[in-house]
Design a protein around this motif. Structure first.
Motif, PDB file in Angstrom:
ATOM      1  N   LEU B  75     -34.189  26.436  42.433  1.00  0.00           N
ATOM      2  CA  LEU B  75     -32.905  25.855  42.827  1.00  0.00           C
ATOM      3  C   LEU B  75     -33.140  24.449  43.365  1.00  0.00           C
ATOM      4  CD1 LEU B  75     -33.008  29.076  43.759  1.00  0.00           C
ATOM      5  CD2 LEU B  75     -30.658  28.585  44.399  1.00  0.00           C
ATOM      6  N   LEU B  76     -32.081  23.659  43.327  1.00  0.00           N
ATOM      7  CA  LEU B  76     -32.165  22.300  43.854  1.00  0.00           C
ATOM      8  C   LEU B  76     -31.109  22.106  44.926  1.00  0.00           C
ATOM      9  CD1 LEU B  76     -32.249  20.304  40.475  1.00  0.00           C
ATOM     10  CD2 LEU B  76     -34.215  21.139  41.747  1.00  0.00           C
ATOM     11  N   SER B  77     -31.418  21.269  45.914  1.00  0.00           N
ATOM     12  CA  SER B  77     -30.397  20.965  46.923  1.00  0.00           C
ATOM     13  C   SER B  77     -30.501  19.514  47.369  1.00  0.00           C
ATOM     14  CB  SER B  77     -30.558  21.893  48.142  1.00  0.00           C
ATOM     15  OG  SER B  77     -31.746  21.587  48.838  1.00  0.00           O
ATOM     16  N   GLY B  78     -29.395  19.029  47.950  1.00  0.00           N
ATOM     17  CA  GLY B  78     -29.383  17.717  48.595  1.00  0.00           C
ATOM     18  C   GLY B  78     -29.449  16.524  47.666  1.00  0.00           C
ATOM     19  N   LEU B  79     -28.949  16.654  46.434  1.00  0.00           N
ATOM     20  CA  LEU B  79     -29.024  15.532  45.494  1.00  0.00           C
ATOM     21  C   LEU B  79     -28.005  14.451  45.849  1.00  0.00           C
ATOM     22  CD1 LEU B  79     -30.199  18.044  43.858  1.00  0.00           C
ATOM     23  CD2 LEU B  79     -29.508  16.808  41.825  1.00  0.00           C
ATOM     24  N   GLY B  80     -28.470  13.228  46.015  1.00  0.00           N
ATOM     25  CA  GLY B  80     -27.566  12.091  46.190  1.00  0.00           C
ATOM     26  C   GLY B  80     -26.878  11.777  44.866  1.00  0.00           C
ATOM     27  N   ALA B  81     -25.847  10.915  44.929  1.00  0.00           N
ATOM     28  CA  ALA B  81     -25.014  10.657  43.753  1.00  0.00           C
ATOM     29  C   ALA B  81     -25.815  10.116  42.565  1.00  0.00           C
ATOM     30  CB  ALA B  81     -23.891   9.684  44.122  1.00  0.00           C
ATOM     31  N   SER B  82     -26.720   9.179  42.829  1.00  0.00           N
ATOM     32  CA  SER B  82     -27.477   8.573  41.721  1.00  0.00           C
ATOM     33  C   SER B  82     -28.452   9.562  41.094  1.00  0.00           C
ATOM     34  CB  SER B  82     -28.241   7.335  42.202  1.00  0.00           C
ATOM     35  OG  SER B  82     -27.332   6.281  42.452  1.00  0.00           O
ATOM     36  N   ILE B  83     -29.082  10.379  41.952  1.00  0.00           N
ATOM     37  CA  ILE B  83     -30.010  11.403  41.455  1.00  0.00           C
ATOM     38  C   ILE B  83     -29.232  12.438  40.644  1.00  0.00           C
ATOM     39  CG2 ILE B  83     -31.644  13.208  42.152  1.00  0.00           C
ATOM     40  CD1 ILE B  83     -32.740  10.591  43.053  1.00  0.00           C
ATOM     41  N   ARG B  84     -28.066  12.817  41.170  1.00  0.00           N
ATOM     42  CA  ARG B  84     -27.223  13.793  40.488  1.00  0.00           C
ATOM     43  C   ARG B  84     -26.847  13.286  39.085  1.00  0.00           C
ATOM     44  NH1 ARG B  84     -24.485  19.016  41.027  1.00  0.00           N
ATOM     45  NH2 ARG B  84     -23.686  19.080  38.924  1.00  0.00           N
ATOM     46  N   GLU B  85     -26.559  11.991  39.001  1.00  0.00           N
ATOM     47  CA  GLU B  85     -26.187  11.409  37.705  1.00  0.00           C
ATOM     48  C   GLU B  85     -27.341  11.542  36.697  1.00  0.00           C
ATOM     49  OE1 GLU B  85     -25.540   7.107  37.528  1.00  0.00           O
ATOM     50  OE2 GLU B  85     -23.943   7.428  36.072  1.00  0.00           O
ATOM     51  N   VAL B  86     -28.561  11.339  37.165  1.00  0.00           N
ATOM     52  CA  VAL B  86     -29.727  11.478  36.282  1.00  0.00           C
ATOM     53  C   VAL B  86     -29.826  12.918  35.761  1.00  0.00           C
ATOM     54  CG1 VAL B  86     -32.252  11.352  36.167  1.00  0.00           C
ATOM     55  CG2 VAL B  86     -30.993   9.616  37.431  1.00  0.00           C
ATOM     56  N   PHE B  87     -29.607  13.878  36.656  1.00  0.00           N
ATOM     57  CA  PHE B  87     -29.656  15.292  36.256  1.00  0.00           C
ATOM     58  C   PHE B  87     -28.527  15.632  35.284  1.00  0.00           C
ATOM     59  CE2 PHE B  87     -32.925  17.747  38.466  1.00  0.00           C
ATOM     60  CZ  PHE B  87     -33.458  16.780  39.300  1.00  0.00           C
ATOM     61  N   ASP B  88     -27.345  15.078  35.532  1.00  0.00           N
ATOM     62  CA  ASP B  88     -26.196  15.364  34.655  1.00  0.00           C
ATOM     63  C   ASP B  88     -26.429  14.800  33.255  1.00  0.00           C
ATOM     64  OD1 ASP B  88     -24.879  16.688  36.658  1.00  0.00           O
ATOM     65  OD2 ASP B  88     -23.561  15.010  37.199  1.00  0.00           O
ATOM     66  N   ILE B  89     -26.849  13.534  33.186  1.00  0.00           N
ATOM     67  CA  ILE B  89     -27.061  12.883  31.884  1.00  0.00           C
ATOM     68  C   ILE B  89     -28.134  13.622  31.085  1.00  0.00           C
ATOM     69  CG2 ILE B  89     -27.927  10.772  30.768  1.00  0.00           C
ATOM     70  CD1 ILE B  89     -26.695   9.197  33.122  1.00  0.00           C
ATOM     71  N   SER B  90     -29.137  14.123  31.784  1.00  0.00           N
ATOM     72  CA  SER B  90     -30.266  14.765  31.117  1.00  0.00           C
ATOM     73  C   SER B  90     -29.993  16.212  30.729  1.00  0.00           C
ATOM     74  CB  SER B  90     -31.488  14.736  32.040  1.00  0.00           C
ATOM     75  OG  SER B  90     -31.723  13.430  32.481  1.00  0.00           O
ATOM     76  N   GLY B  91     -28.842  16.732  31.135  1.00  0.00           N
ATOM     77  CA  GLY B  91     -28.542  18.139  30.870  1.00  0.00           C
ATOM     78  C   GLY B  91     -29.276  19.072  31.817  1.00  0.00           C
ATOM     79  N   PHE B  92     -29.930  18.525  32.839  1.00  0.00           N
ATOM     80  CA  PHE B  92     -30.693  19.353  33.769  1.00  0.00           C
ATOM     81  C   PHE B  92     -29.798  20.091  34.761  1.00  0.00           C
ATOM     82  CE2 PHE B  92     -35.453  18.344  33.822  1.00  0.00           C
ATOM     83  CZ  PHE B  92     -35.466  18.086  32.471  1.00  0.00           C
ATOM     84  N   SER B  93     -28.566  19.614  34.938  1.00  0.00           N
ATOM     85  CA  SER B  93     -27.653  20.300  35.853  1.00  0.00           C
ATOM     86  C   SER B  93     -27.315  21.687  35.338  1.00  0.00           C
ATOM     87  CB  SER B  93     -26.364  19.487  36.011  1.00  0.00           C
ATOM     88  OG  SER B  93     -26.675  18.176  36.381  1.00  0.00           O
ATOM     89  N   LYS B  94     -27.509  21.888  34.033  1.00  0.00           N
ATOM     90  CA  LYS B  94     -27.256  23.220  33.463  1.00  0.00           C
ATOM     91  C   LYS B  94     -28.485  24.116  33.546  1.00  0.00           C
ATOM     92  CE  LYS B  94     -23.990  21.309  30.170  1.00  0.00           C
ATOM     93  NZ  LYS B  94     -24.127  20.496  28.959  1.00  0.00           N
TER      94      LYS B  94
END
Lengths: 145, 114
Positions: B75-94
């Motif tokens: 699990l991941l926690s505490g992602l700031g907005a810019s880090i979150r964007e990297v995860f979203d673009i990469s499909g890692f949020s899924k």
């Protein structure tokens, strides 16, 4: 005024690249979110070149230039490695199952998503990559109008 | 980059601090894979993570692939907005459950608080 950096084809040069870019972004009052996106895109470009462009194990120079004009930051990266047009690189399959995922394909996808314009040209035996990002300069943010 | 580890219940909490890029992602990966030899539930706390590029994502992907083979989780926690964007673009949020805070993530991981 622009930025010009001549870097060796070594991942260690990323430290220099980042530091120069950071002061350049500060100088032009680029907001932290945009600065992050530019920082990341440039690392992806640079590390791709270092890892994949050369097969002769010899030192090469990678030229990075940046300028800000009319609300756009433009970064030009030039290398004399093997011809590689990232715009022709297939996008990664972001819904594929875990075992088929590869991080190596994500760098170019990140660049293409985070930058507003990406251009490529092969000229005189060199790869020339142009990255452009729309920015809001400090003078506009705090203007009188 | 700094890496801080703490076992909380049955969860291995790994806090990544600073920048993860092409110059140090191999260090992170080696550390995570070493921990995965004995641990199965991971929480990566990104609260003080300032920057991550695809090289760092590669380290997390490698960890997840190993954990999947032994029915583990990350699990991941505490992602700031810019880090979150990297995860979203990469499909890692899924790929990774993402929780707001370490506390929430520990609850989600079903931590044994005893």
């Amino acid at each position: 005024m622009g930025l010009e950096l001549k870097l060796r084809n070594s991942l260690a040069e990323i430290v220099k690249l980042r530091a120069s870019l950071e002061s350049f972004s500060k100088e032009f009052g680029i907001d932290p979110k945009t600065a992050f996106q530019i920082d990341l895109s440039l690392e992806e470009v640079f590390s791709n070149i270092v890892r994949h462009a050369f097969s002769d194990h010899k030192p090469h120079e990678i030229l990075v230039q940046a300028e800000v004009a009319e609300g756009w930051m433009t970064i030009r990266v030039e290398d004399d490695g093997q011809e590689f047009n990232p715009l022709l690189f297939p996008a990664p399959k972001l819904n594929s199952p875990l075992e088929q995922r590869q991080a190596g394909r994500l760098g170019i996808h990140l660049i293409r998503t985070l930058m507003d314009r990406v251009g490529y040209e092969r000229a005189r035996g060199k790869n020339i990559l142009l990255l452009q990002k729309k920015i809001i300069e400090e003078s506009e943010q705090h203007g009188d109008c | 980059m700094e890496i801080a580890e703490a076992k909380k219940g049955n969860v291995m909490v790994v806090e990544i601090i600073g920048r993860v890029d092409s110059t140090n992602a191999d260090v992170l990966q080696a550390r995570l894979l070493k921990l995965a030899e004995t641990e199965t539930i991971f929480l990566i706390d990104c609260l003080r993570l300032d920057y991550i590029s695809s090289a760092g994502l590669g380290a997390l992907l490698h960890l997840l692939k190993i954990l999947q083979k032994k029915a583990g989780r990350c699990l991941l926690s505490g992602l700031g907005a810019s880090i979150r964007e990297v995860f979203d673009i990469s499909g890692f949020s899924k790929l990774f459950p993402i929780l707001a805070s370490q506390e929430e993530a520990l609850r989600a991981a079903g931590m044994n608080s005893a």
